[in-house]
Design a protein around this motif. Structure first.
Motif, PDB file in Angstrom:
ATOM      1  N   GLN A  17      -7.180  24.715   9.564  1.00 52.95           N
ATOM      2  CA  GLN A  17      -6.188  23.852  10.290  1.00 52.95           C
ATOM      3  C   GLN A  17      -6.466  22.529   9.330  1.00 52.95           C
ATOM      4  O   GLN A  17      -7.392  22.110   8.753  1.00 52.95           O
ATOM      5  N   GLN A  22      -1.647  11.144  15.438  1.00 56.15           N
ATOM      6  CA  GLN A  22      -0.179  10.613  15.999  1.00 56.15           C
ATOM      7  C   GLN A  22      -0.337   8.982  15.943  1.00 56.15           C
ATOM      8  O   GLN A  22      -1.308   8.343  16.552  1.00 56.15           O
ATOM      9  N   SER A 110      -3.559   9.708  19.215  1.00 65.05           N
ATOM     10  CA  SER A 110      -4.409  10.966  19.298  1.00 65.05           C
ATOM     11  C   SER A 110      -4.451  11.770  18.275  1.00 65.05           C
ATOM     12  O   SER A 110      -3.783  11.318  17.038  1.00 65.05           O
ATOM     13  N   GLU A 112      -4.581  16.105  16.409  1.00 62.79           N
ATOM     14  CA  GLU A 112      -4.673  17.494  16.671  1.00 62.79           C
ATOM     15  C   GLU A 112      -5.227  18.112  15.339  1.00 62.79           C
ATOM     16  O   GLU A 112      -5.063  17.620  14.155  1.00 62.79           O
ATOM     17  N   TRP A 113      -5.879  19.185  15.262  1.00 60.66           N
ATOM     18  CA  TRP A 113      -6.074  20.295  14.367  1.00 60.66           C
ATOM     19  C   TRP A 113      -4.937  21.172  14.455  1.00 60.66           C
ATOM     20  O   TRP A 113      -5.113  21.865  15.638  1.00 60.66           O
ATOM     21  N   CYS A 114      -4.159  21.514  13.511  1.00 58.23           N
ATOM     22  CA  CYS A 114      -2.958  22.330  13.499  1.00 58.23           C
ATOM     23  C   CYS A 114      -2.741  23.016  12.329  1.00 58.23           C
ATOM     24  O   CYS A 114      -3.374  22.607  11.073  1.00 58.23           O
TER      25      CYS A 114
END
Length: 142
Positions: A17, A22, A110, A112-114
């Motif tokens: 990932q 953000q 923010s 995220e791991w994606c």
């Protein structure tokens, strides 16, 4: 002609990932507000691009990268008629042995791991880095 460079990184964890930040409110360029962003930023005068991306990742996320594992994957230069400047955008790649904790700076709201597919499906993701990822995928570099 004035020139600038921006260095970003595809930061992979052990689950393949990538870290996606953000953005918060971008006062100078509101269209960049609340958009997905890769860690990295402006290259300071006299600084190497690799040193800049390592510094920026530490500043933005608190993650310390091993310089020996950070490799350049893609570069693109855009020349702007208005303002008479060029901007070189560099995309580095590195893989971490495990998912680190992330401590965001004021620049991002923010993270995220994606998967790469999730990032590429986001319409607000910047086209230059989208092209870079597609280049890396098409040439089996990631």
């Amino acid at each position: 002609m004035q020139s600038e460079a921006v260095a970003k990184v595809l930061l992979f964890n052990e689950q393949n990932q990538i870290l996606v930040l953000q953005t918060g409110v971008h006062r100078l360029r509101p269209e960049k507000s609340h958009a997905p962003d890769l860690p990295g930023g402006m290259v300071d005068p006299g600084e190497s691009e690799r040193a800049a991306v390592i510094r920026e990742v530490l500043e933005e996320t608190g993650i310390k990268l091993n310089p020996d594992t950070v490799r350049l994957g893609y570069a693109d230069t855009e020349v702007y008629d208005t303002g008479g400047k060029s901007v070189t955008k560099l995309l580095y790649v590195t893989t971490l042995p495990e998912t680190p904790s992330v401590q965001l700076s004021w620049e991002h709201r923010s993270f995220e791991w994606c998967s790469i597919d999730t990032l590429l499906s986001n319409e607000k993701f910047r086209s230059t880095y989208r092209r870079g990822i597609e280049y890396l995928q098409n040439n089996q570099l990631i």
